[in-house]
Scaffold this motif. Structure first.
Motif, PDB file in Angstrom:
ATOM      1  N   LEU A 111      32.415 -54.789  -0.799  1.00 23.78           N
ATOM      2  CA  LEU A 111      32.866 -55.663  -1.881  1.00 23.78           C
ATOM      3  C   LEU A 111      32.875 -57.121  -1.450  1.00 23.78           C
ATOM      4  N   VAL A 112      33.447 -57.395  -0.288  1.00 23.56           N
ATOM      5  CA  VAL A 112      33.523 -58.771   0.215  1.00 23.56           C
ATOM      6  C   VAL A 112      32.131 -59.327   0.471  1.00 23.56           C
ATOM      7  N   ILE A 113      31.282 -58.538   1.114  1.00 28.79           N
ATOM      8  CA  ILE A 113      29.917 -59.001   1.395  1.00 28.79           C
ATOM      9  C   ILE A 113      29.171 -59.274   0.090  1.00 28.79           C
ATOM     10  N   LEU A 134      34.809 -37.933   6.156  1.00 27.42           N
ATOM     11  CA  LEU A 134      35.504 -39.141   6.603  1.00 27.42           C
ATOM     12  C   LEU A 134      36.887 -39.245   5.970  1.00 27.42           C
ATOM     13  N   PRO A 135      37.843 -39.785   6.709  1.00 23.41           N
ATOM     14  CA  PRO A 135      39.156 -40.024   6.112  1.00 23.41           C
ATOM     15  C   PRO A 135      39.070 -41.095   5.020  1.00 23.41           C
ATOM     16  N   ASP A 136      40.003 -41.030   4.086  1.00 28.99           N
ATOM     17  CA  ASP A 136      40.005 -41.974   2.969  1.00 28.99           C
ATOM     18  C   ASP A 136      40.088 -43.422   3.430  1.00 28.99           C
ATOM     19  N   ASN A 137      40.867 -43.694   4.466  1.00 32.21           N
ATOM     20  CA  ASN A 137      41.026 -45.083   4.901  1.00 32.21           C
ATOM     21  C   ASN A 137      39.718 -45.662   5.439  1.00 32.21           C
ATOM     22  N   VAL A 138      38.877 -44.830   6.029  1.00 36.25           N
ATOM     23  CA  VAL A 138      37.583 -45.313   6.524  1.00 36.25           C
ATOM     24  C   VAL A 138      36.669 -45.640   5.343  1.00 36.25           C
ATOM     25  N   LEU A 139      36.638 -44.759   4.349  1.00 33.79           N
ATOM     26  CA  LEU A 139      35.835 -45.034   3.149  1.00 33.79           C
ATOM     27  C   LEU A 139      36.346 -46.269   2.414  1.00 33.79           C
ATOM     28  N   ARG A 140      37.661 -46.402   2.349  1.00 29.17           N
ATOM     29  CA  ARG A 140      38.261 -47.565   1.682  1.00 29.17           C
ATOM     30  C   ARG A 140      37.864 -48.857   2.404  1.00 29.17           C
ATOM     31  N   ALA A 141      37.930 -48.841   3.732  1.00 27.14           N
ATOM     32  CA  ALA A 141      37.569 -50.029   4.516  1.00 27.14           C
ATOM     33  C   ALA A 141      36.089 -50.373   4.321  1.00 27.14           C
ATOM     34  N   GLY A 142      35.242 -49.356   4.297  1.00 22.45           N
ATOM     35  CA  GLY A 142      33.821 -49.601   4.054  1.00 22.45           C
ATOM     36  C   GLY A 142      33.564 -50.158   2.668  1.00 22.45           C
TER      37      GLY A 142
END
Length: 61
Positions: free
Chosen positions: A49-51, A36-44
């Motif tokens: 974190l928010v949840i 996976l690209p870094d931005n996808v892992l970061r978004a996940g």
């Protein structure tokens, strides 16, 4: 501070359960995450974190 240790213990217990019950599936999940690209892992990670913060906030008030 006790709550922090309890939370860390629960994380370890949940992750340990996943690795104990389905080690092959966990290896496959890690392989897929490496692609996976870094931005996808970061978004996940940010979503988790928010949840997590919302759950703690809702339970603790």
């Amino acid at each position: 501070m006790t709550d922090l240790w309890v939370a860390l213990g629960l994380v370890l217990a949940l992750e340990g359960t996943l690795y104990a019950l389905a080690p092959g599936a966990m290896k496959q999940a890690i392989r897929q995450m490496l692609d996976l690209p870094d931005n996808v892992l970061r978004a996940g990670g940010l979503a988790a974190l928010v949840i997590g913060v919302l759950v703690v906030w809702a339970v603790r008030g």
